[in-house]
Enzyme design. Structure first.
Site, PDB file in Angstrom:
ATOM      1  N   GLU A   1       0.836  -1.191   0.000  1.00 27.73           N
ATOM      2  CA  GLU A   1       0.000   0.000   0.000  1.00 27.73           C
ATOM      3  C   GLU A   1       0.878   1.252   0.000  1.00 27.73           C
ATOM      4  O   GLU A   1       1.638   1.492   0.931  1.00 27.73           O
ATOM      5  CB  GLU A   1      -0.884  -0.017   1.259  1.00 27.73           C
ATOM      6  CG  GLU A   1      -1.687   1.252   1.466  1.00 27.73           C
ATOM      7  CD  GLU A   1      -2.475   1.243   2.785  1.00 27.73           C
ATOM      8  OE1 GLU A   1      -2.360   0.256   3.548  1.00 27.73           O
ATOM      9  OE2 GLU A   1      -3.193   2.216   3.040  1.00 27.73           O
TER      10      GLU A   1
ATOM     11  N   ASP B   1      -1.049  -1.015   5.684  1.00 28.24           N
ATOM     12  CA  ASP B   1      -1.034  -0.471   7.037  1.00 28.24           C
ATOM     13  C   ASP B   1      -2.062  -1.218   7.887  1.00 28.24           C
ATOM     14  O   ASP B   1      -3.055  -1.718   7.373  1.00 28.24           O
ATOM     15  CB  ASP B   1      -1.431   1.017   7.019  1.00 28.24           C
ATOM     16  CG  ASP B   1      -0.391   1.858   6.290  1.00 28.24           C
ATOM     17  OD1 ASP B   1       0.752   1.383   6.151  1.00 28.24           O
ATOM     18  OD2 ASP B   1      -0.742   2.976   5.857  1.00 28.24           O
TER      19      ASP B   1
ATOM     20  N   ASP C   1      -4.514  -0.322   9.575  1.00 31.77           N
ATOM     21  CA  ASP C   1      -5.626   0.576   9.935  1.00 31.77           C
ATOM     22  C   ASP C   1      -6.827   0.267   9.040  1.00 31.77           C
ATOM     23  O   ASP C   1      -6.789  -0.683   8.258  1.00 31.77           O
ATOM     24  CB  ASP C   1      -5.196   2.040   9.808  1.00 31.77           C
ATOM     25  CG  ASP C   1      -4.713   2.375   8.389  1.00 31.77           C
ATOM     26  OD1 ASP C   1      -4.928   1.547   7.475  1.00 31.77           O
ATOM     27  OD2 ASP C   1      -4.125   3.446   8.201  1.00 31.77           O
TER      28      ASP C   1
ATOM     29  N   ASP D   1      -8.123   1.810   6.451  1.00 34.49           N
ATOM     30  CA  ASP D   1      -7.842   1.893   5.014  1.00 34.49           C
ATOM     31  C   ASP D   1      -7.120   0.640   4.538  1.00 34.49           C
ATOM     32  O   ASP D   1      -7.432   0.086   3.489  1.00 34.49           O
ATOM     33  CB  ASP D   1      -6.945   3.104   4.705  1.00 34.49           C
ATOM     34  CG  ASP D   1      -7.775   4.337   4.410  1.00 34.49           C
ATOM     35  OD1 ASP D   1      -9.025   4.205   4.417  1.00 34.49           O
ATOM     36  OD2 ASP D   1      -7.178   5.413   4.187  1.00 34.49           O
TER      37      ASP D   1
END
Ligand code: 0RA
Length: 649
Positions: A431, A504, A506, A508
């Site tokens: 990402e 990541d 998180d 997203d």
């Protein structure tokens, strides 16, 4: 009187020896009896007992089955059928004791014409006793309540005895597996839930309840519309093209039920099949019969009304794009025949003939009565056939000038690995550009390739293949993997043994994971089925203390680890919480997330095809309201479990 008692006691002790010998064999080689001693094997124990209650319900006795996962690591299965007969077996031993302690006695112990506990599972309840530290059977019938307990793999500590009166009938079996035999020491709620729900769909009107005492939850399933509810459940979140079509019939003593529904927003074909209420994961003759009758009906109708010409190259699969179908057959024991390593492919040739003839007759009639529907499906099939043809041409082109063209297309995006041994190579889908940069520097260039993903990966659930290929990120992924896409995907040609999604930690990142998994699931399913897709696990924290030469540090992947490290470090530590991969420098990223010797990877696999299918549908499908509701209800579950994650590697 006394004499008789003595004889009994003698025969008990004699039987004891034999019984212990029998069950000892199971304890010596559990894998031989239950297939494996992992989570699957552990759950097999539960299925053995549950299947007996299901058989009783299938025979028309008992309307409710309650499964309770206990805090004491036990599981209890209770039904309100007739109750296991309590009289003496011809050997002189009470029937329940025969069933639960004598090897091979319990594979099938009632005379139902159809039985779920034959062939597929069906090693018998005594195998469960053999692999349990505690096994207690309670039977209510003839106004009495009977009970017997076996310990440590089948040691009989008392005779079957009457412990009270009962106004109702039924059988209750509670056992605690001997976890020394298993690599998992917990029953998995969602696995059991899926199975009970599946059975509730198949046993119209029978209630299946799962009580989990570990977290005080109760789930219950009851479907008065049976398979019709099942197909609607699978298609929930997609846009149905028609009301479910339901047929049933009988042929050569085989009972057949078929249900079919199309959705307009998926190109996939989902066929589920069952034999005597047990899922046949590998299909078999009943599925073959279904596909063959279906194709024949459509072709015949199309030709009759001049909707299909001789030159048209419509394939059976073109008719089935977007189709969800379930076929459930009940086959008498004498016909049953299973194939394959896991015995989950139906062999019985009569089943093909039976399904084919029932479905052909009923569907032909249905099409005549519903000509608009037939027209719609044939129109769809024409389009499917031309897309298929276009994809084939594109792949042939790509193959004929693979090298030069693809390399040029990927230059500046992909950082390739040096090794030509494709199996050993790993592709990291990373990402963002900054993490991509660290990954490039940190990697082992011999076998690790890096592909940074910039824009948003588009939602593949909503797009048909030819639109998807136009999306730059998706197209780059397809070319990098190098094995085509959709029906033309050929796993033999993949350029990487492992494809690792690195995002990541998180929301997203989780979203990107779901989008990529959806794409692979929809368009490169064998990658998931054959275990090529992984998720990287970057650490969440770095704990450090001291500085310079005295600095010590540790990475932590969750809060428990963090707490433990804090204790080990003592006061004076500093915690860094990683918000993204970009916060790690190249050596850190290598050490924590990419180095095969120190990283953890999650292997992605599809547990239950139908459920994964539905979760993908619900999560990615067109109706945002359904998706929203489902995420609200299941969000934790979704990220943890929407694709079953195997143990870290
Ligand atoms: C054989 C005969 C009969 C019932 C059962 C077996 C039976 C077995 C299990 C196992 C779990 N639950 C069960 N419920 C019933 C019927 C005997 C009769 O009453 O005629």
């Amino acid at each position: 009187m006394d004499q008789k008692k003595n004889v009994n006691i003698r025969s008990y002790s004699e039987d004891n020896i034999e019984i212990l010998e029998g069950l000892e064999a199971v304890r010596k080689r559990p894998g031989m009896y239950i297939g494996s001693t992992d989570s699957r094997g552990l759950h097999r124990l539960a299925w053995e007992i549950i299947d007996n209650s299901i058989d009783e319900a299938m025979a028309g006795f008992g309307k409710k089955i309650i499964v309770t996962i206990g805090k004491d690591k036990s599981i209890t299965i209770e039904d309100n059928g007739r109750g296991v007969p309590t009289g003496k077996h011809k050997s002189g031993i009470p029937t329940p004791q025969v069933v639960y302690t004598i090897l091979h006695a319990g594979g099938k112990f009632n005379s139902n014409s159809y039985s779920s506990s034959v062939g597929l599972h069906g090693v018998g309840a005594s195998v469960v006793t053999a692999l349990s530290t505690f096994m207690e059977v309670t039977i209510s019938r003839d106004g009495k309540k009977y009970q017997q307990t076996y310990l440590d793999g089948g040691k009989i500590i008392s005779k079957l005895s009457i412990i009270g009166d009962s106004k109702v009938n039924g059988t209750k079996v509670k056992f605690i597996p001997d976890y020394n035999f298993f690599s998992k020491s917990e029953f998995n709620k969602s696995i059991i839930m899926e199975r009970l729900q599946e059975n509730a769909f198949l046993l119209k009107g029978v209630e299946m309840v799962l009580v989990d005492e570990r977290d005080n939850t109760i789930n219950n399933y009851i479907y008065d519309n049976g398979l019709i509810s099942y197909v609607e459940f699978i298609n929930e979140g997609n846009t149905p093209l028609n009301q479910p079509i339901y047929f049933s019939g009988l042929n050569q003593d085989i009972e057949i039920e078929v249900v079919m529904q199309y959705v307009s927003d998926s190109y996939d074909e989902t066929v589920l099949s069952f034999v005597n209420n047990v899922k046949t994961d590998d299909g078999g003759s009943h599925e073959t019969g279904l596909r063959s009758a279906f194709t024949r009906c459509m072709n015949d109708f199309g030709k009759k009304y001049n909707l299909i010409k001789e030159k048209d190259k419509i394939d059976g699969s073109d008719y089935r794009e977007g189709l969800t179908a379930i076929v459930s057959v009940k086959i008498p024991e004498k016909f049953l025949q299973f194939e394959g390593q896991t015995k989950s492919k139906l062999g019985t040739p009569e089943a093909k003939v039976a399904v084919e003839s029932v479905l052909y007759e009923k569907l032909s009639y249905y099409l005549e009565e519903n000509k608009d529907f037939a027209n719609l499906i044939i129109g769809k099939a024409h389009r499917a056939s031309s897309v298929r043809e276009a994809a084939r041409k594109a792949r042939e082109e790509a193959r004929s000038n693979k090298k030069g063209k693809v390399e040029k297309l990927l230059s500046g995006k992909l950082t390739p690995a040096q090794s030509k041994k494709r199996n050993e190579c790993e592709l990291f889908l990373v990402e963002g550009d900054s993490a991509g940069g660290s990954a490039k520097q940190g990697r082992d260039r011999v076998f690790q390739a890096i592909l940074p993903l910039r824009g948003k990966v588009i939602n593949s659930e909503k797009n048909v293949i030819d639109e998807l290929i136009k999306n730059e990120e998706i197209s780059t992924i397809i070319h990098t993997i190098g094995a085509g896409v959709g029906k033309e995907f050929d796993i033999q040609e993949i350029n990487y043994g492992k494809i690792i999604i690195m995002t990541d930690a998180d929301t997203d990142g989780a979203h990107i994971q779901v989008l990529l998994l959806t794409f692979f699931y929809r368009f490169m399913k064998p990658l998931i089925e054959q275990g090529h897709i992984y998720i990287a696990m970057p650490p969440l924290y770095k704990l450090s203390k001291g500085s310079g030469k005295n600095e010590k540090f540790a990475y932590c992947w969750d809060d428990n680890q963090l707490e433990e490290q804090k204790k080990l470090f003592g006061p004076g530590y500093i915690i860094q919480r990683y918000k993204g991969l970009g916060e790690m420098n190249a050596p850190q990223l290598w050490e924590t997330t990419m180095n095969p010797n120190t990283r953890s990877l999650i292997k992605v696999n599809i547990g239950d095809g139908a459920l994964a299918e539905r979760r993908v549908n619900v999560l990615m499908g067109a109706d945002p309201k359904v998706r929203r509701k489902w995420i609200d209800e299941n969000v934790k579950f979704t990220l943890e479990d929407s694709f079953k994650k195997d143990g870290a590697e």
